[in-house]
Design a protein around this motif. Structure first.
Motif, PDB file in Angstrom:
ATOM      1  N   PHE A 129     -29.690 -61.867  46.796  1.00  0.00           N
ATOM      2  CA  PHE A 129     -30.941 -62.281  48.291  1.00  0.00           C
ATOM      3  C   PHE A 129     -30.269 -63.255  48.686  1.00  0.00           C
ATOM      4  CE2 PHE A 129     -34.931 -63.424  50.007  1.00  0.00           C
ATOM      5  CZ  PHE A 129     -35.414 -62.367  50.559  1.00  0.00           C
ATOM      6  N   PRO A 130     -30.727 -62.978  50.775  1.00  0.00           N
ATOM      7  CA  PRO A 130     -30.776 -61.940  51.192  1.00  0.00           C
ATOM      8  C   PRO A 130     -29.563 -61.442  51.241  1.00  0.00           C
ATOM      9  CG  PRO A 130     -30.533 -63.612  52.345  1.00  0.00           C
ATOM     10  CD  PRO A 130     -30.878 -64.347  50.728  1.00  0.00           C
ATOM     11  N   ALA A 131     -28.391 -61.137  51.612  1.00  0.00           N
ATOM     12  CA  ALA A 131     -27.553 -60.464  52.144  1.00  0.00           C
ATOM     13  C   ALA A 131     -26.263 -59.393  51.187  1.00  0.00           C
ATOM     14  CB  ALA A 131     -26.487 -62.406  51.848  1.00  0.00           C
ATOM     15  N   GLY A 132     -26.587 -60.804  49.565  1.00  0.00           N
ATOM     16  CA  GLY A 132     -25.838 -59.866  49.311  1.00  0.00           C
ATOM     17  C   GLY A 132     -24.842 -59.739  49.122  1.00  0.00           C
ATOM     18  N   LEU A 133     -23.688 -60.474  49.049  1.00  0.00           N
ATOM     19  CA  LEU A 133     -22.472 -60.611  49.536  1.00  0.00           C
ATOM     20  C   LEU A 133     -21.745 -61.370  48.102  1.00  0.00           C
ATOM     21  CD1 LEU A 133     -22.264 -60.715  53.228  1.00  0.00           C
ATOM     22  CD2 LEU A 133     -21.424 -58.744  52.029  1.00  0.00           C
ATOM     23  N   THR A 159     -24.844 -53.717  49.584  1.00  0.00           N
ATOM     24  CA  THR A 159     -24.354 -54.036  50.602  1.00  0.00           C
ATOM     25  C   THR A 159     -24.136 -53.053  51.468  1.00  0.00           C
ATOM     26  OG1 THR A 159     -22.800 -54.800  48.650  1.00  0.00           O
ATOM     27  CG2 THR A 159     -21.721 -54.082  50.493  1.00  0.00           C
ATOM     28  N   ARG A 160     -24.797 -53.697  52.778  1.00  0.00           N
ATOM     29  CA  ARG A 160     -25.117 -53.086  54.306  1.00  0.00           C
ATOM     30  C   ARG A 160     -23.747 -52.645  55.021  1.00  0.00           C
ATOM     31  NH1 ARG A 160     -28.152 -57.236  52.449  1.00  0.00           N
ATOM     32  NH2 ARG A 160     -29.011 -58.055  54.467  1.00  0.00           N
ATOM     33  N   ALA A 161     -22.339 -52.947  54.193  1.00  0.00           N
ATOM     34  CA  ALA A 161     -21.516 -52.643  54.585  1.00  0.00           C
ATOM     35  C   ALA A 161     -21.142 -51.525  54.062  1.00  0.00           C
ATOM     36  CB  ALA A 161     -20.227 -53.447  54.525  1.00  0.00           C
ATOM     37  N   HIS A 162     -21.784 -50.629  52.812  1.00  0.00           N
ATOM     38  CA  HIS A 162     -21.779 -49.514  52.414  1.00  0.00           C
ATOM     39  C   HIS A 162     -22.336 -48.106  53.362  1.00  0.00           C
ATOM     40  CE1 HIS A 162     -19.598 -51.254  48.864  1.00  0.00           C
ATOM     41  NE2 HIS A 162     -20.482 -50.891  47.669  1.00  0.00           N
ATOM     42  N   VAL A 163     -23.201 -48.619  53.164  1.00  0.00           N
ATOM     43  CA  VAL A 163     -23.614 -48.018  54.595  1.00  0.00           C
ATOM     44  C   VAL A 163     -23.052 -47.622  55.407  1.00  0.00           C
ATOM     45  CG1 VAL A 163     -26.086 -47.659  55.349  1.00  0.00           C
ATOM     46  CG2 VAL A 163     -25.930 -48.389  53.491  1.00  0.00           C
ATOM     47  N   LEU A 164     -23.015 -49.124  56.495  1.00  0.00           N
ATOM     48  CA  LEU A 164     -22.146 -48.944  58.075  1.00  0.00           C
ATOM     49  C   LEU A 164     -21.232 -48.518  57.758  1.00  0.00           C
ATOM     50  CD1 LEU A 164     -23.414 -52.540  58.441  1.00  0.00           C
ATOM     51  CD2 LEU A 164     -24.311 -50.419  59.423  1.00  0.00           C
ATOM     52  N   GLY A 165     -20.333 -48.030  56.848  1.00  0.00           N
ATOM     53  CA  GLY A 165     -19.064 -47.768  56.476  1.00  0.00           C
ATOM     54  C   GLY A 165     -19.119 -46.364  56.331  1.00  0.00           C
ATOM     55  N   LEU A 191     -33.369 -52.540  51.322  1.00  0.00           N
ATOM     56  CA  LEU A 191     -32.475 -51.415  52.454  1.00  0.00           C
ATOM     57  C   LEU A 191     -31.687 -52.576  53.398  1.00  0.00           C
ATOM     58  CD1 LEU A 191     -33.861 -48.053  52.380  1.00  0.00           C
ATOM     59  CD2 LEU A 191     -32.058 -49.264  50.992  1.00  0.00           C
ATOM     60  N   ALA A 192     -32.743 -53.550  53.773  1.00  0.00           N
ATOM     61  CA  ALA A 192     -32.801 -54.334  54.413  1.00  0.00           C
ATOM     62  C   ALA A 192     -32.162 -53.376  55.970  1.00  0.00           C
ATOM     63  CB  ALA A 192     -31.603 -55.124  54.582  1.00  0.00           C
ATOM     64  N   THR A 193     -33.256 -52.511  56.301  1.00  0.00           N
ATOM     65  CA  THR A 193     -33.503 -51.487  57.519  1.00  0.00           C
ATOM     66  C   THR A 193     -33.063 -52.032  59.388  1.00  0.00           C
ATOM     67  OG1 THR A 193     -35.453 -51.599  57.796  1.00  0.00           O
ATOM     68  CG2 THR A 193     -34.956 -50.534  56.706  1.00  0.00           C
ATOM     69  N   GLY A 194     -32.975 -53.477  59.452  1.00  0.00           N
ATOM     70  CA  GLY A 194     -32.626 -54.063  60.341  1.00  0.00           C
ATOM     71  C   GLY A 194     -31.385 -54.623  60.709  1.00  0.00           C
ATOM     72  N   ASP A 195     -30.015 -54.145  60.138  1.00  0.00           N
ATOM     73  CA  ASP A 195     -29.174 -54.141  60.214  1.00  0.00           C
ATOM     74  C   ASP A 195     -28.156 -53.139  59.882  1.00  0.00           C
ATOM     75  OD1 ASP A 195     -29.368 -57.233  59.511  1.00  0.00           O
ATOM     76  OD2 ASP A 195     -28.572 -57.183  57.204  1.00  0.00           O
ATOM     77  N   LEU A 196     -29.039 -51.360  59.473  1.00  0.00           N
ATOM     78  CA  LEU A 196     -28.528 -50.564  59.660  1.00  0.00           C
ATOM     79  C   LEU A 196     -27.725 -49.453  60.734  1.00  0.00           C
ATOM     80  CD1 LEU A 196     -30.184 -48.896  55.799  1.00  0.00           C
ATOM     81  CD2 LEU A 196     -28.434 -50.864  55.686  1.00  0.00           C
ATOM     82  N   GLN A 197     -28.224 -49.925  61.867  1.00  0.00           N
ATOM     83  CA  GLN A 197     -28.128 -49.309  63.207  1.00  0.00           C
ATOM     84  C   GLN A 197     -28.605 -48.232  63.923  1.00  0.00           C
ATOM     85  OE1 GLN A 197     -23.644 -49.184  63.274  1.00  0.00           O
ATOM     86  NE2 GLN A 197     -23.056 -52.067  63.136  1.00  0.00           N
ATOM     87  N   THR A 198     -29.448 -47.299  62.390  1.00  0.00           N
ATOM     88  CA  THR A 198     -29.470 -45.826  63.009  1.00  0.00           C
ATOM     89  C   THR A 198     -30.849 -45.742  62.095  1.00  0.00           C
ATOM     90  OG1 THR A 198     -28.459 -44.756  62.042  1.00  0.00           O
ATOM     91  CG2 THR A 198     -27.965 -45.600  63.694  1.00  0.00           C
ATOM     92  N   LEU A 199     -31.546 -44.920  62.381  1.00  0.00           N
ATOM     93  CA  LEU A 199     -32.801 -44.191  61.517  1.00  0.00           C
ATOM     94  C   LEU A 199     -31.862 -43.302  60.745  1.00  0.00           C
ATOM     95  CD1 LEU A 199     -36.162 -43.788  63.984  1.00  0.00           C
ATOM     96  CD2 LEU A 199     -35.277 -46.002  62.171  1.00  0.00           C
ATOM     97  N   THR A 219     -38.428 -51.840  52.765  1.00  0.00           N
ATOM     98  CA  THR A 219     -37.518 -52.531  53.852  1.00  0.00           C
ATOM     99  C   THR A 219     -36.507 -52.950  54.633  1.00  0.00           C
ATOM    100  OG1 THR A 219     -39.177 -53.673  55.307  1.00  0.00           O
ATOM    101  CG2 THR A 219     -39.930 -50.773  55.663  1.00  0.00           C
ATOM    102  N   SER A 220     -37.082 -54.132  53.703  1.00  0.00           N
ATOM    103  CA  SER A 220     -36.787 -55.538  54.260  1.00  0.00           C
ATOM    104  C   SER A 220     -36.607 -56.861  54.018  1.00  0.00           C
ATOM    105  CB  SER A 220     -37.139 -56.390  55.981  1.00  0.00           C
ATOM    106  OG  SER A 220     -37.780 -55.086  57.031  1.00  0.00           O
ATOM    107  N   THR A 221     -35.673 -57.828  53.482  1.00  0.00           N
ATOM    108  CA  THR A 221     -35.231 -58.926  53.289  1.00  0.00           C
ATOM    109  C   THR A 221     -36.586 -59.974  53.729  1.00  0.00           C
ATOM    110  OG1 THR A 221     -33.712 -59.959  54.193  1.00  0.00           O
ATOM    111  CG2 THR A 221     -33.323 -58.653  52.497  1.00  0.00           C
ATOM    112  N   GLY A 222     -36.995 -59.279  55.221  1.00  0.00           N
ATOM    113  CA  GLY A 222     -37.971 -60.670  55.737  1.00  0.00           C
ATOM    114  C   GLY A 222     -36.958 -61.574  56.471  1.00  0.00           C
ATOM    115  N   LYS A 223     -35.906 -61.712  56.004  1.00  0.00           N
ATOM    116  CA  LYS A 223     -34.437 -62.442  56.773  1.00  0.00           C
ATOM    117  C   LYS A 223     -33.542 -61.728  58.300  1.00  0.00           C
ATOM    118  CE  LYS A 223     -35.603 -65.408  53.254  1.00  0.00           C
ATOM    119  NZ  LYS A 223     -36.803 -66.348  53.283  1.00  0.00           N
ATOM    120  N   GLU A 224     -33.994 -60.547  57.970  1.00  0.00           N
ATOM    121  CA  GLU A 224     -33.088 -59.906  59.532  1.00  0.00           C
ATOM    122  C   GLU A 224     -34.199 -60.113  60.374  1.00  0.00           C
ATOM    123  OE1 GLU A 224     -32.821 -58.383  55.723  1.00  0.00           O
ATOM    124  OE2 GLU A 224     -34.022 -57.377  56.149  1.00  0.00           O
TER     125      GLU A 224
END
Length: 318
Positions: A129-133, A159-165, A191-199, A219-224
């Motif tokens: 937390f919060p990046a998950g990297l 891992t946000r990259a899994h969603v974005l890819g 899910l860190a929704t602020g990083d996921l680009q689309t609904l 929704t969020s970590t609070g850090k996005e």
């Protein structure tokens, strides 16, 4: 009631047919979200009751780099007694507590000690937390550590990259492994929704997380840069409803980040009530991630009881 008494999500096999091709109409979601606060007018005693319920559903949180055991102990004292005695008396209540206290893994043991006998569970963020990297083995080890320290709930980050890819099977495998590492502790998938680009991505990630066994989606970590919003929350709640229609499972929802005022607490409860019904106004199915929110709720309740607003310094958080 302890978290172990709540029904778990057994998860399902990974099935992309449940979400592939599902497109969210963003303007329609935004219109619906904008209409929700106006659909129910909460005044006086009714508003006070909903604000008290928001406290019952609150994950009182400290996730700061300068956290200490002393700060966590103070936060736990506030979780056990979130309202001043004269406010409780004025409301005709004997006892109110928050839904949980949320801390970093190294602070779990201090929180468990401070909350002993209160019935309030300790939640811990984990998995880098919060990046998950961080590497996967370290993320799983962090879950195991937090559980061993006494955490009853684990808030994991994906891992946000899994969603974005669009790598949905990788996202499923990741969350399923985290769910297994949690053991009896409940898993809340951030899910860190602020990083996921689309609904549409938010909907799909929500569905994958639930298939993988998440007990809550958050929704969020609070850090996005952008945290919880009503359109994002509406999208996640609709996914949660669709999952329940397919499986019969009731999954919890947690908005976090950006909820700061009593009005926010009311708006998100209205969303849950309008979309899912009164069952989702209980702490086993709804949590609000909050640090500063409690102070404003306490001020509003003091005004309801006394007719006066106290200064914010009268309601220090911890």
């Amino acid at each position: 009631m302890s978290p172990s008494d709540f029904a778990r999500n057994p998860g399902t096999a990974f099935d992309p047919d449940w979400f592939e091709g599902h497109a969210v109409n963003t303007p329609a979601a935004e219109r619906r979200a904008a209409q929700l606060p106006a659909r129910r007018s909460l005044k006086k005693t009714y508003q006070a009751a909903w604000l008290v319920n928001a406290i019952r559903c609150m994950d009182l949180t400290t996730l700061a780099g300068d956290d200490t055991e002393a700060r966590v102990k103070r936060l736990c004292a506030k979780a056990k007694n979130p309202l001043a005695d004269h406010i409780l008396t004025g409301l005709g209540l004997e006892r109110v507590t928050t839904g949980a206290v949320c801390v970093y893994p190294t602070m779990v043991r201090a929180a468990v000690r401070a909350l002993d006998g209160s019935g309030i569970p300790v939640a811990s963020v984990a998995t880098g937390f919060p990046a998950g990297l961080t590497p996967m083995n370290l993320r799983l080890a962090e879950i195991l550590y937090a559980v061993e320290e006494g955490a009853a709930e684990i808030d994991i980050v994906i891992t946000r990259a899994h969603v974005l890819g669009g790598n949905w099977s990788a996202l499923y495998d990741e969350i399923a492994a985290m769910r297994e590492a949690c053991g009896d502790a409940h898993l809340k998938a951030i899910l860190a929704t602020g990083d996921l680009q689309t609904l549409s991505n938010v909907y799909k990630a929500s569905m994958v997380a639930m298939q993988a066994g998440a007990d809550f989606i958050k929704t969020s970590t609070g850090k996005e840069g952008v945290n919880a919003t009503l359109p994002v929350s509406l999208t996640m709640v609709r996914a949660l409803r669709d999952y329940g229609a397919r499986t019969g499972a009731k999954i919890g929802f947690k908005p976090a980040g950006g909820l700061k005022t009593a009005k926010d607490a009311l708006n998100w409860q209205i969303l849950m009530n309008e979309e899912l019904g009164r069952d989702w106004l209980r702490p086993d199915l709804f949590r609000i991630g909050a640090s500063s929110l409690l102070g404003d709720i306490e001020r509003q309740l003091e005004h309801h009881v006394t007719g006066r607003y106290a200064s914010s310094s009268r309601h220090a958080l911890a």
